[in-house]
Design a protein around this motif. Structure first.
Motif, PDB file in Angstrom:
ATOM      1  N   GLY A 237      56.762  39.691  32.007  1.00  0.00           N
ATOM      2  CA  GLY A 237      55.673  39.658  32.982  1.00  0.00           C
ATOM      3  C   GLY A 237      54.677  40.787  32.813  1.00  0.00           C
ATOM      4  N   THR A 238      55.136  41.966  32.407  1.00  0.00           N
ATOM      5  CA  THR A 238      54.208  43.085  32.225  1.00  0.00           C
ATOM      6  C   THR A 238      53.202  42.793  31.120  1.00  0.00           C
ATOM      7  OG1 THR A 238      55.806  44.150  30.740  1.00  0.00           O
ATOM      8  CG2 THR A 238      55.851  44.806  33.058  1.00  0.00           C
ATOM      9  N   VAL A 239      53.647  42.126  30.048  1.00  0.00           N
ATOM     10  CA  VAL A 239      52.735  41.763  28.967  1.00  0.00           C
ATOM     11  C   VAL A 239      51.800  40.635  29.411  1.00  0.00           C
ATOM     12  CG1 VAL A 239      52.607  40.843  26.617  1.00  0.00           C
ATOM     13  CG2 VAL A 239      54.383  42.485  27.213  1.00  0.00           C
ATOM     14  N   LEU A 240      52.353  39.653  30.112  1.00  0.00           N
ATOM     15  CA  LEU A 240      51.553  38.509  30.518  1.00  0.00           C
ATOM     16  C   LEU A 240      50.524  38.868  31.576  1.00  0.00           C
ATOM     17  CD1 LEU A 240      54.392  35.843  30.581  1.00  0.00           C
ATOM     18  CD2 LEU A 240      52.592  36.113  28.893  1.00  0.00           C
ATOM     19  N   LEU A 241      50.834  39.843  32.424  1.00  0.00           N
ATOM     20  CA  LEU A 241      49.834  40.277  33.398  1.00  0.00           C
ATOM     21  C   LEU A 241      48.604  40.842  32.704  1.00  0.00           C
ATOM     22  CD1 LEU A 241      51.588  42.031  36.447  1.00  0.00           C
ATOM     23  CD2 LEU A 241      50.352  39.865  36.399  1.00  0.00           C
TER      24      LEU A 241
ATOM     25  N   PHE B 274      40.218  37.384  34.760  1.00  0.00           N
ATOM     26  CA  PHE B 274      39.380  38.303  35.544  1.00  0.00           C
ATOM     27  C   PHE B 274      38.729  39.349  34.639  1.00  0.00           C
ATOM     28  CE2 PHE B 274      42.819  36.891  38.411  1.00  0.00           C
ATOM     29  CZ  PHE B 274      42.060  36.239  39.369  1.00  0.00           C
ATOM     30  N   HIS B 275      38.184  38.887  33.502  1.00  0.00           N
ATOM     31  CA  HIS B 275      37.552  39.824  32.576  1.00  0.00           C
ATOM     32  C   HIS B 275      36.332  40.497  33.179  1.00  0.00           C
ATOM     33  CE1 HIS B 275      35.555  35.899  32.000  1.00  0.00           C
ATOM     34  NE2 HIS B 275      34.466  36.620  31.777  1.00  0.00           N
ATOM     35  N   ALA B 276      35.759  39.886  34.221  1.00  0.00           N
ATOM     36  CA  ALA B 276      34.585  40.475  34.866  1.00  0.00           C
ATOM     37  C   ALA B 276      34.954  41.529  35.899  1.00  0.00           C
ATOM     38  CB  ALA B 276      33.745  39.384  35.530  1.00  0.00           C
ATOM     39  N   VAL B 277      36.257  41.706  36.164  1.00  0.00           N
ATOM     40  CA  VAL B 277      36.710  42.706  37.151  1.00  0.00           C
ATOM     41  C   VAL B 277      37.305  43.896  36.391  1.00  0.00           C
ATOM     42  CG1 VAL B 277      38.171  43.147  39.161  1.00  0.00           C
ATOM     43  CG2 VAL B 277      37.211  40.860  38.779  1.00  0.00           C
ATOM     44  N   PRO B 278      36.574  44.995  36.258  1.00  0.00           N
ATOM     45  CA  PRO B 278      37.105  46.147  35.516  1.00  0.00           C
ATOM     46  C   PRO B 278      38.371  46.701  36.174  1.00  0.00           C
ATOM     47  CG  PRO B 278      34.742  46.386  35.921  1.00  0.00           C
ATOM     48  CD  PRO B 278      35.214  45.229  36.755  1.00  0.00           C
ATOM     49  N   GLY B 279      39.373  46.979  35.357  1.00  0.00           N
ATOM     50  CA  GLY B 279      40.601  47.577  35.882  1.00  0.00           C
ATOM     51  C   GLY B 279      41.483  46.638  36.657  1.00  0.00           C
ATOM     52  N   MET B 280      41.334  45.304  36.445  1.00  0.00           N
ATOM     53  CA  MET B 280      42.125  44.346  37.215  1.00  0.00           C
ATOM     54  C   MET B 280      43.616  44.539  36.975  1.00  0.00           C
ATOM     55  SD  MET B 280      42.029  41.968  39.419  1.00  0.00           S
ATOM     56  CE  MET B 280      43.090  40.692  40.092  1.00  0.00           C
ATOM     57  N   LEU B 281      44.012  44.857  35.742  1.00  0.00           N
ATOM     58  CA  LEU B 281      45.436  45.069  35.470  1.00  0.00           C
ATOM     59  C   LEU B 281      45.984  46.216  36.309  1.00  0.00           C
ATOM     60  CD1 LEU B 281      47.958  44.368  33.838  1.00  0.00           C
ATOM     61  CD2 LEU B 281      47.171  45.949  32.076  1.00  0.00           C
ATOM     62  N   GLY B 282      45.210  47.273  36.456  1.00  0.00           N
ATOM     63  CA  GLY B 282      45.645  48.386  37.298  1.00  0.00           C
ATOM     64  C   GLY B 282      45.822  47.975  38.744  1.00  0.00           C
ATOM     65  N   TYR B 283      44.923  47.114  39.236  1.00  0.00           N
ATOM     66  CA  TYR B 283      45.060  46.633  40.617  1.00  0.00           C
ATOM     67  C   TYR B 283      46.330  45.811  40.790  1.00  0.00           C
ATOM     68  CZ  TYR B 283      40.115  47.917  40.934  1.00  0.00           C
ATOM     69  OH  TYR B 283      38.935  48.594  40.912  1.00  0.00           O
ATOM     70  N   LEU B 284      46.641  44.969  39.792  1.00  0.00           N
ATOM     71  CA  LEU B 284      47.839  44.131  39.889  1.00  0.00           C
ATOM     72  C   LEU B 284      49.106  44.981  39.881  1.00  0.00           C
ATOM     73  CD1 LEU B 284      46.829  41.233  37.471  1.00  0.00           C
ATOM     74  CD2 LEU B 284      46.893  41.168  39.971  1.00  0.00           C
ATOM     75  N   PHE B 285      49.168  45.958  38.979  1.00  0.00           N
ATOM     76  CA  PHE B 285      50.346  46.832  38.949  1.00  0.00           C
ATOM     77  C   PHE B 285      50.408  47.711  40.198  1.00  0.00           C
ATOM     78  CE2 PHE B 285      50.594  46.156  34.245  1.00  0.00           C
ATOM     79  CZ  PHE B 285      51.905  45.709  34.237  1.00  0.00           C
ATOM     80  N   GLY B 286      49.251  48.151  40.681  1.00  0.00           N
ATOM     81  CA  GLY B 286      49.233  48.925  41.921  1.00  0.00           C
ATOM     82  C   GLY B 286      49.740  48.125  43.101  1.00  0.00           C
TER      83      GLY B 286
ATOM     84  N   ALA C 296      56.001  33.273  43.698  1.00  0.00           N
ATOM     85  CA  ALA C 296      54.751  34.049  43.667  1.00  0.00           C
ATOM     86  C   ALA C 296      54.187  34.118  42.246  1.00  0.00           C
ATOM     87  CB  ALA C 296      55.004  35.452  44.212  1.00  0.00           C
ATOM     88  N   TRP C 297      55.065  34.314  41.255  1.00  0.00           N
ATOM     89  CA  TRP C 297      54.606  34.323  39.863  1.00  0.00           C
ATOM     90  C   TRP C 297      54.167  32.927  39.427  1.00  0.00           C
ATOM     91  CZ3 TRP C 297      54.137  38.301  36.253  1.00  0.00           C
ATOM     92  CH2 TRP C 297      54.550  39.568  36.685  1.00  0.00           C
ATOM     93  N   LEU C 298      54.868  31.888  39.879  1.00  0.00           N
ATOM     94  CA  LEU C 298      54.496  30.523  39.508  1.00  0.00           C
ATOM     95  C   LEU C 298      53.106  30.153  40.020  1.00  0.00           C
ATOM     96  CD1 LEU C 298      57.878  28.678  40.190  1.00  0.00           C
ATOM     97  CD2 LEU C 298      56.763  28.910  37.973  1.00  0.00           C
ATOM     98  N   VAL C 299      52.752  30.633  41.198  1.00  0.00           N
ATOM     99  CA  VAL C 299      51.464  30.303  41.806  1.00  0.00           C
ATOM    100  C   VAL C 299      50.331  31.107  41.174  1.00  0.00           C
ATOM    101  CG1 VAL C 299      50.177  30.380  43.995  1.00  0.00           C
ATOM    102  CG2 VAL C 299      52.553  29.631  43.969  1.00  0.00           C
ATOM    103  N   LEU C 300      50.653  32.259  40.598  1.00  0.00           N
ATOM    104  CA  LEU C 300      49.633  33.191  40.113  1.00  0.00           C
ATOM    105  C   LEU C 300      48.594  32.557  39.183  1.00  0.00           C
ATOM    106  CD1 LEU C 300      48.714  36.185  40.145  1.00  0.00           C
ATOM    107  CD2 LEU C 300      50.192  36.555  38.156  1.00  0.00           C
ATOM    108  N   PRO C 301      48.970  31.740  38.179  1.00  0.00           N
ATOM    109  CA  PRO C 301      47.947  31.215  37.269  1.00  0.00           C
ATOM    110  C   PRO C 301      46.888  30.345  37.941  1.00  0.00           C
ATOM    111  CG  PRO C 301      50.148  30.921  36.337  1.00  0.00           C
ATOM    112  CD  PRO C 301      50.326  31.332  37.770  1.00  0.00           C
TER     113      PRO C 301
END
Length: 471
Positions: A294-298, A306-318, A353-358
């Motif tokens: 999941g960490t790689v797939l996130l 969400f390429h238009a949202v800078p730092g989206m990966l940080g928000y998800l991990f946060g 929750a992970w299943l719904v994410l995509p």
């Protein structure tokens, strides 16, 4: 609480027959009951913090775990940056970080034997001092191989910390307060995951990269002060011929091989006799696998959707981190329900929750989903630790957790590799769906022994009973 709600609804149904004169008192009574119920829930949450104030041993353990893990997570952020700054970007960056996990994968069971056969507090003190002093040497290195040697040494120090801290829990928790006590320990761990990187960023910007290593050294030595003050004893007194000859002797290749085989055989034999504990263990290991993927797939999901949202990966991990803190703090409220049922539900809902994410097109919705997933994960973790504490004999504590952690690290590394393979093979969306299934399906398949009534006393967050005697 559930009984009050049913009474309220049955009386509310009779209001029309009583007329407007009687409806006022009935509604007032319902409001009073609802207020009392919410006040009871608040009292339960506050009782967790009162437990910290009342139990000095638990308080010292929680504070020391928080300090140790904040420093460790800050170092995990700093080491790759340190290697890039000093030696450039290349294979050495990933290799150096991975070397920190290698000792636990290969030597974790030997560390568990050391914990089981010695005073876990003394093992904690030695490993905290050792890892703190080694980390402080990173800024003094001039060659990459020196950094990698230190990374291995730091990994050796780390591999003793968690099994020893977990082995200390039964000695500092009163009988009946296991759910609240484990909730506090998991809260400290999840808070450290959030604070470590949060401290590392501004610290690197303001004081420089080298000071992050000094920070961990200072936190490790400060944690040692709390560890030393924990009133502890060897949980199982063994015959002199069966005692471990010492840490260095246990890590010798010949001794390690014997300890590895004997430790795994002993833990496996015990798991065969306890279907409930075996189910808990398997689902934790599959969680490591799923989370590693999941960490790689996130990362792929955040960059693609969400390429238009800078730092989206940080928000998800946060969001995962903040949800973990909230879930661990609120988990003791679940102590009134059957722990196995709640564990299964929390694990399955995390997978959902992970299943719904995509199919979440909103950045805010994705962040909220990860918050919920983090809260469910930490709640299940509290239940897991509490259940294992009831089911596991004291003499197996170190070996059990060392085995789970070492195999879990291997599963997490394999999960990351699997995530990197699945993403281009089947696409990000279906890869994330596969991760959600990996969270939920093992728990559903092993639900029978998990939901069955446990032989141990019912978990409670009520007033602790007298502390049990230890062998």
């Amino acid at each position: 609480m559930l009984r009050v709600g049913r009474d309220g609804r049955s009386r509310g149904a009779a209001v029309p027959a009583l007329g407007p004169v009687a409806s006022g008192p009935v509604m007032a009574a319902q409001k009073t009951r609802a207020t009392a119920a919410s006040g009871g829930r608040l009292a339960e949450v506050l009782s967790v913090f009162r437990l910290l104030r009342r139990n000095a041993g638990l308080r010292r353990l929680v504070v020391s775990v928080l300090l140790m893990e904040v420093g460790q997570w800050a170092t995990w952020v700093a080491i790759p940056l340190f290697v890039i700054e000093r030696h450039g970007l290349g294979l050495g960056v990933g290799l150096t970080t991975g070397l920190m996990a290698v000792p636990n994968i290969l030597l974790g069971v030997a560390a568990g034997n050391v914990v089981d056969r010695n005073n876990p507090r003394n093992v904690l003190v030695a490993s905290a001092v050792f890892s703190g002093l080694v980390v402080a040497l990173f800024p003094l290195t001039t060659e990459l191989w020196q950094v990698q040697v230190l990374a291995v040494l730091v990994g050796i120090g780390y591999m003793f910390v968690v099994p020893a801290a977990l082995a200390l829990r039964p000695q500092v928790m009163d009988a009946g307060s296991e759910m609240s006590g484990n909730g506090l320990v998991v809260t400290a761990q999840r808070l450290a995951r959030f604070l470590g990187p949060a401290v590392a960023g501004p610290g690197i910007a303001l004081a420089g990269l080298s000071w992050i290593f000094v920070l961990e050294a200072a936190m490790a030595l400060t944690a040692t002060v709390f560890f030393v003050r924990i009133d502890s004893h060897v949980p199982v007194e063994r015959a002199p011929g069966e005692r471990a000859p010492g840490i260095m002797a246990a890590l010798r290749p010949g001794a390690w091989a014997a300890e590895l085989i004997g430790g795994i055989r002993g833990v496996a034999g015990f798991l065969r006799g306890s279907p409930r504990l075996a189910a808990l263990t398997v689902t934790v290991l599959t969680y490591y696998l799923a989370f590693g993927a999941g960490t790689v797939l996130l990362a792929a999901y955040s960059l693609g959707r969400f390429h238009a949202v800078p730092g989206m990966l940080g928000y998800l991990f946060g969001a995962l981190g903040l949800g973990g803190i909230a879930g661990a703090m609120l988990a003791p409220l679940l102590g009134r329900y059957r722990s196995g049922v709640v564990y299964v539900l929390a694990s399955v809902l995390e997978g959902v929750a992970w299943l719904v994410l995509p199919w979440t097109g909103s950045a805010v919705g994705a962040v909220l989903l990860m918050f919920v997933a983090g809260a469910l994960e930490s709640s299940a973790t509290v239940l897991y630790f509490t259940e294992v504490q009831h089911l596991l004999p004291a003499e197996y504590t170190g070996r059990y957790y060392a085995t789970v952690l070492s195999v879990g690290d291997a599963c997490q590394l394999f999960g990351r590799s699997l995530g990197g393979f699945l993403t281009p093979a089947i696409g990000t969306t279906w890869a994330v769906v596969s991760v959600g299934a990996a969270f939920a399906l093992p728990v559903l398949l092993l639900a029978a022994p998990l939901v069955r009534d446990a032989p141990s006393p019912r978990l409670t967050t009520g007033r602790p009973r007298e502390k049990p005697s230890h062998p």
